[in-house]
Motif scaffolding. Sequence first.
Motif, PDB file in Angstrom:
ATOM      1  N   GLU A  32       0.822  -1.213   0.000  1.00  0.00           N
ATOM      2  CA  GLU A  32       0.000   0.000   0.000  1.00  0.00           C
ATOM      3  C   GLU A  32       0.853   1.260   0.000  1.00  0.00           C
ATOM      4  OE1 GLU A  32      -2.717  -0.075   3.242  1.00  0.00           O
ATOM      5  OE2 GLU A  32      -3.693  -1.935   2.612  1.00  0.00           O
ATOM      6  N   VAL A  33       1.899   1.277   0.833  1.00  0.00           N
ATOM      7  CA  VAL A  33       2.690   2.496   0.957  1.00  0.00           C
ATOM      8  C   VAL A  33       3.549   2.730  -0.288  1.00  0.00           C
ATOM      9  CG1 VAL A  33       4.776   1.609   2.107  1.00  0.00           C
ATOM     10  CG2 VAL A  33       3.942   3.893   2.640  1.00  0.00           C
ATOM     11  N   LEU A  34       4.062   1.659  -0.900  1.00  0.00           N
ATOM     12  CA  LEU A  34       4.830   1.824  -2.130  1.00  0.00           C
ATOM     13  C   LEU A  34       3.926   2.230  -3.291  1.00  0.00           C
ATOM     14  CD1 LEU A  34       7.331  -1.180  -1.850  1.00  0.00           C
ATOM     15  CD2 LEU A  34       7.851   1.264  -1.586  1.00  0.00           C
ATOM     16  N   GLN A  35       2.706   1.713  -3.290  1.00  0.00           N
ATOM     17  CA  GLN A  35       1.735   2.107  -4.317  1.00  0.00           C
ATOM     18  C   GLN A  35       1.362   3.584  -4.162  1.00  0.00           C
ATOM     19  OE1 GLN A  35       0.628  -0.350  -6.689  1.00  0.00           O
ATOM     20  NE2 GLN A  35       0.165   1.567  -7.753  1.00  0.00           N
ATOM     21  N   ALA A  36       1.164   3.995  -2.924  1.00  0.00           N
ATOM     22  CA  ALA A  36       0.842   5.398  -2.658  1.00  0.00           C
ATOM     23  C   ALA A  36       1.999   6.304  -3.052  1.00  0.00           C
ATOM     24  CB  ALA A  36       0.503   5.590  -1.183  1.00  0.00           C
ATOM     25  N   THR A  37       3.208   5.841  -2.819  1.00  0.00           N
ATOM     26  CA  THR A  37       4.393   6.615  -3.207  1.00  0.00           C
ATOM     27  C   THR A  37       4.443   6.800  -4.713  1.00  0.00           C
ATOM     28  OG1 THR A  37       5.627   5.752  -1.301  1.00  0.00           O
ATOM     29  CG2 THR A  37       6.915   6.692  -3.096  1.00  0.00           C
ATOM     30  N   ARG A  38       4.172   5.719  -5.428  1.00  0.00           N
ATOM     31  CA  ARG A  38       4.195   5.807  -6.889  1.00  0.00           C
ATOM     32  C   ARG A  38       3.052   6.665  -7.426  1.00  0.00           C
ATOM     33  NH1 ARG A  38       4.488   0.424 -10.505  1.00  0.00           N
ATOM     34  NH2 ARG A  38       6.551   0.471  -9.553  1.00  0.00           N
ATOM     35  N   ASN A  39       1.839   6.389  -6.969  1.00  0.00           N
ATOM     36  CA  ASN A  39       0.665   7.090  -7.513  1.00  0.00           C
ATOM     37  C   ASN A  39       0.685   8.586  -7.227  1.00  0.00           C
ATOM     38  OD1 ASN A  39      -0.251   4.620  -8.426  1.00  0.00           O
ATOM     39  ND2 ASN A  39      -1.703   4.318  -6.746  1.00  0.00           N
ATOM     40  N   SER A  40       1.299   8.972  -6.112  1.00  0.00           N
ATOM     41  CA  SER A  40       1.335  10.399  -5.741  1.00  0.00           C
ATOM     42  C   SER A  40       2.614  11.085  -6.189  1.00  0.00           C
ATOM     43  CB  SER A  40       1.199  10.533  -4.223  1.00  0.00           C
ATOM     44  OG  SER A  40       2.356  10.032  -3.564  1.00  0.00           O
ATOM     45  N   ASN A  41       3.472  10.355  -6.906  1.00  0.00           N
ATOM     46  CA  ASN A  41       4.778  10.888  -7.299  1.00  0.00           C
ATOM     47  C   ASN A  41       5.583  11.358  -6.075  1.00  0.00           C
ATOM     48  OD1 ASN A  41       4.538  10.540 -10.162  1.00  0.00           O
ATOM     49  ND2 ASN A  41       3.139  12.293 -10.199  1.00  0.00           N
ATOM     50  N   GLY A  42       5.476  10.583  -5.016  1.00  0.00           N
ATOM     51  CA  GLY A  42       6.243  10.894  -3.816  1.00  0.00           C
ATOM     52  C   GLY A  42       5.742  12.092  -3.038  1.00  0.00           C
ATOM     53  N   ASP A  43       4.451  12.359  -3.120  1.00  0.00           N
ATOM     54  CA  ASP A  43       3.855  13.478  -2.383  1.00  0.00           C
ATOM     55  C   ASP A  43       3.892  13.163  -0.890  1.00  0.00           C
ATOM     56  OD1 ASP A  43       2.032  15.240  -1.071  1.00  0.00           O
ATOM     57  OD2 ASP A  43       1.047  15.647  -2.973  1.00  0.00           O
ATOM     58  N   ALA A  44       4.652  13.964  -0.137  1.00  0.00           N
ATOM     59  CA  ALA A  44       4.825  13.702   1.292  1.00  0.00           C
ATOM     60  C   ALA A  44       3.499  13.715   2.034  1.00  0.00           C
ATOM     61  CB  ALA A  44       5.782  14.725   1.901  1.00  0.00           C
ATOM     62  N   GLN A  45       2.612  14.615   1.668  1.00  0.00           N
ATOM     63  CA  GLN A  45       1.335  14.717   2.369  1.00  0.00           C
ATOM     64  C   GLN A  45       0.531  13.431   2.236  1.00  0.00           C
ATOM     65  OE1 GLN A  45      -0.981  18.092   1.181  1.00  0.00           O
ATOM     66  NE2 GLN A  45      -2.388  17.933   2.912  1.00  0.00           N
ATOM     67  N   VAL A  46       0.538  12.852   1.050  1.00  0.00           N
ATOM     68  CA  VAL A  46      -0.212  11.616   0.805  1.00  0.00           C
ATOM     69  C   VAL A  46       0.419  10.453   1.559  1.00  0.00           C
ATOM     70  CG1 VAL A  46      -0.870   9.915  -0.953  1.00  0.00           C
ATOM     71  CG2 VAL A  46      -1.044  12.373  -1.450  1.00  0.00           C
ATOM     72  N   VAL A  47       1.729  10.301   1.413  1.00  0.00           N
ATOM     73  CA  VAL A  47       2.417   9.163   2.030  1.00  0.00           C
ATOM     74  C   VAL A  47       2.397   9.285   3.556  1.00  0.00           C
ATOM     75  CG1 VAL A  47       4.615   7.922   2.215  1.00  0.00           C
ATOM     76  CG2 VAL A  47       3.859   8.830   0.000  1.00  0.00           C
ATOM     77  N   TYR A  48       2.563  10.494   4.068  1.00  0.00           N
ATOM     78  CA  TYR A  48       2.585  10.680   5.518  1.00  0.00           C
ATOM     79  C   TYR A  48       1.240  10.396   6.169  1.00  0.00           C
ATOM     80  CZ  TYR A  48       7.301  12.694   5.460  1.00  0.00           C
ATOM     81  OH  TYR A  48       8.648  12.881   5.329  1.00  0.00           O
ATOM     82  N   LEU A  49       0.163  10.644   5.453  1.00  0.00           N
ATOM     83  CA  LEU A  49      -1.161  10.289   5.979  1.00  0.00           C
ATOM     84  C   LEU A  49      -1.260   8.782   6.196  1.00  0.00           C
ATOM     85  CD1 LEU A  49      -3.654  12.584   4.005  1.00  0.00           C
ATOM     86  CD2 LEU A  49      -3.271  12.554   6.478  1.00  0.00           C
ATOM     87  N   LEU A  50      -0.739   8.030   5.232  1.00  0.00           N
ATOM     88  CA  LEU A  50      -0.762   6.572   5.344  1.00  0.00           C
ATOM     89  C   LEU A  50       0.178   6.097   6.450  1.00  0.00           C
ATOM     90  CD1 LEU A  50      -1.793   3.880   4.261  1.00  0.00           C
ATOM     91  CD2 LEU A  50      -0.021   3.975   2.498  1.00  0.00           C
ATOM     92  N   LEU A  51       1.356   6.702   6.543  1.00  0.00           N
ATOM     93  CA  LEU A  51       2.299   6.323   7.603  1.00  0.00           C
ATOM     94  C   LEU A  51       1.745   6.665   8.977  1.00  0.00           C
ATOM     95  CD1 LEU A  51       5.725   7.452   6.076  1.00  0.00           C
ATOM     96  CD2 LEU A  51       4.844   5.122   6.263  1.00  0.00           C
ATOM     97  N   ALA A  52       1.097   7.825   9.078  1.00  0.00           N
ATOM     98  CA  ALA A  52       0.544   8.248  10.371  1.00  0.00           C
ATOM     99  C   ALA A  52      -0.531   7.287  10.865  1.00  0.00           C
ATOM    100  CB  ALA A  52      -0.033   9.654  10.250  1.00  0.00           C
ATOM    101  N   ALA A  53      -1.254   6.691   9.940  1.00  0.00           N
ATOM    102  CA  ALA A  53      -2.308   5.746  10.309  1.00  0.00           C
ATOM    103  C   ALA A  53      -1.754   4.356  10.617  1.00  0.00           C
ATOM    104  CB  ALA A  53      -3.342   5.656   9.189  1.00  0.00           C
ATOM    105  N   ASN A  54      -0.436   4.168  10.380  1.00  0.00           N
ATOM    106  CA  ASN A  54       0.169   2.843  10.570  1.00  0.00           C
ATOM    107  C   ASN A  54       1.506   2.928  11.309  1.00  0.00           C
ATOM    108  OD1 ASN A  54      -1.462   0.721   8.736  1.00  0.00           O
ATOM    109  ND2 ASN A  54      -1.391   2.690   7.661  1.00  0.00           N
ATOM    110  N   THR A  55       1.592   3.830  12.280  1.00  0.00           N
ATOM    111  CA  THR A  55       2.854   3.963  13.014  1.00  0.00           C
ATOM    112  C   THR A  55       3.211   2.689  13.786  1.00  0.00           C
ATOM    113  OG1 THR A  55       1.656   5.029  14.831  1.00  0.00           O
ATOM    114  CG2 THR A  55       2.748   6.472  13.238  1.00  0.00           C
ATOM    115  N   ASP A  56       2.212   1.836  14.042  1.00  0.00           N
ATOM    116  CA  ASP A  56       2.501   0.568  14.716  1.00  0.00           C
ATOM    117  C   ASP A  56       3.293  -0.378  13.826  1.00  0.00           C
ATOM    118  OD1 ASP A  56       0.154   0.406  13.067  1.00  0.00           O
ATOM    119  OD2 ASP A  56      -0.307  -1.535  13.972  1.00  0.00           O
ATOM    120  N   LYS A  57       3.357  -0.055  12.528  1.00  0.00           N
ATOM    121  CA  LYS A  57       4.090  -0.921  11.583  1.00  0.00           C
ATOM    122  C   LYS A  57       5.388  -0.285  11.106  1.00  0.00           C
ATOM    123  CE  LYS A  57      -0.340  -2.635   9.856  1.00  0.00           C
ATOM    124  NZ  LYS A  57      -1.118  -1.488  10.354  1.00  0.00           N
TER     125      LYS A  57
END
Length: 463
Positions: free
Chosen positions: A24-49
């Motif tokens: 999911e996170v690598l897909q989000a990185t690709r689809n957003s062209n590395g948009d920090a705001q997009v990727v960080y939202l996903l990371l923030a929701a999964n800090t346990d991982k």
Amino acid sequence: MNEEQNLKSLSQSDIQVYLQFLIEVLQATRNSNGDAQVVYLLLAANTDKTNLILAEILPRFVSAVLRKVPTGTVQSLVADIVTFSDLIQQFPLGNKASNMEVAIAGYKIALSIYTRKDFPVEWAMTQNNLGATYRNRILGGKAENIEAAIVAYDRALTIYTHEAFPVDWATTQNNLGLAYNDRIIGEKAENIEQAIAAYDRALTIYTREAFPVDWARTQNNLGIAYCNRILEDKAENLEQAIAAYYRALTIYTHKDFPVDWAMTKNNLGNAYFHRILGKKAENLEQAIADFNLALTVRTREDFPVDWAMTQICLGNAYLYRIIGDEANNIEQAIAAYELALTVYTHDAFPVDWAMTQINLGSAYSKRILGEPSENLEQDIAAYNAALTVYNREAFPVNWAMTQSGLGAAYCYRILGEKAENLEQAIAAFNETLTVYTRDAFPENHAELYITWEVPIKMQIILI
């Protein structure tokens, strides 16, 4: 999920959860062209991982995937991994140490594909980013991490030459300067000279007119190096540092670059704290003013780590303040150190926690208010706390400095048996002298004897 778990302790269903998250996170990185705001939202929701398990799973996951995909897809996947690594090493949430380990794992994966021969530019870029991550790494030995950073930067510079890639060359020179400024191995004086030389090289490309922001950043770094400089005249070095910070502030304004402005104000405060020229009292007032200005941006809510660092600087300035009531100044110092310790905890920032404990111990040793006996107990407790992190092997100089402070506290201790306290003081001073030898630290060695030999002998006579 417990951070202390490792991959072997996980069930297959747990591993699948991590694998799905990676996809999911690598897909989000690709689809957003590395948009920090997009990727960080996903990371923030999964800090346990975002933990050490993820750093262990990432190379295994990629290795399995690479065996199944065509060459063109491999390069695309590796590019996504590098971008993700860039993002997670700067991710402000979760466990910072774990985030760094995930980034290092990602860069190492990339370098197994981005070879110097086949992908020289990508290889150099990844080496530069790997160097930055090692320089800021929390786990592992600090000295070894900085050496790894220098090696990575030097490798990058074999491709990033002044002629072929002047801007990338300047960026890497700046980064190399940062690493040499922090270097532990080797002669400290020589390391700082290397840092200054690297910054000066970067400034041949980073001019104020062509690259104002990069110029300002490098000026700030140059100021730090001059503050730390050992060779040449100390007073002149500090004036050079102050001048460099003021140059940086012509670009780093509060309006346009509030975060960088606050960082530079903090550094300027440190330079005034140590300044030799001018009146000491006025320099300390300027330092306090700069630290307080920095704290208007560096709030605990928005920048907790920077806030804690500036609180320590402010505490130091109050501890040695000349103007104002001395007792109140020391209370201000203690309050600032204790605020810093709400962020600099033993588990999250052990080295910074230990240094703050030393500062706190020093403040309690000077404290005027409160019971003298209790202040000395607090002093001893703080130094002993610092020694749980500062051991002789990993931090010999800091360990010796802490032993010296502990010896002083036992020398004047009120509670306990006087003879036993003096034995503790002598033991601590003797430990200090195993590092502060006459050859390696002649000034510290002499100061220790001058400062404590007579008081201890007098105390012994009085028993």
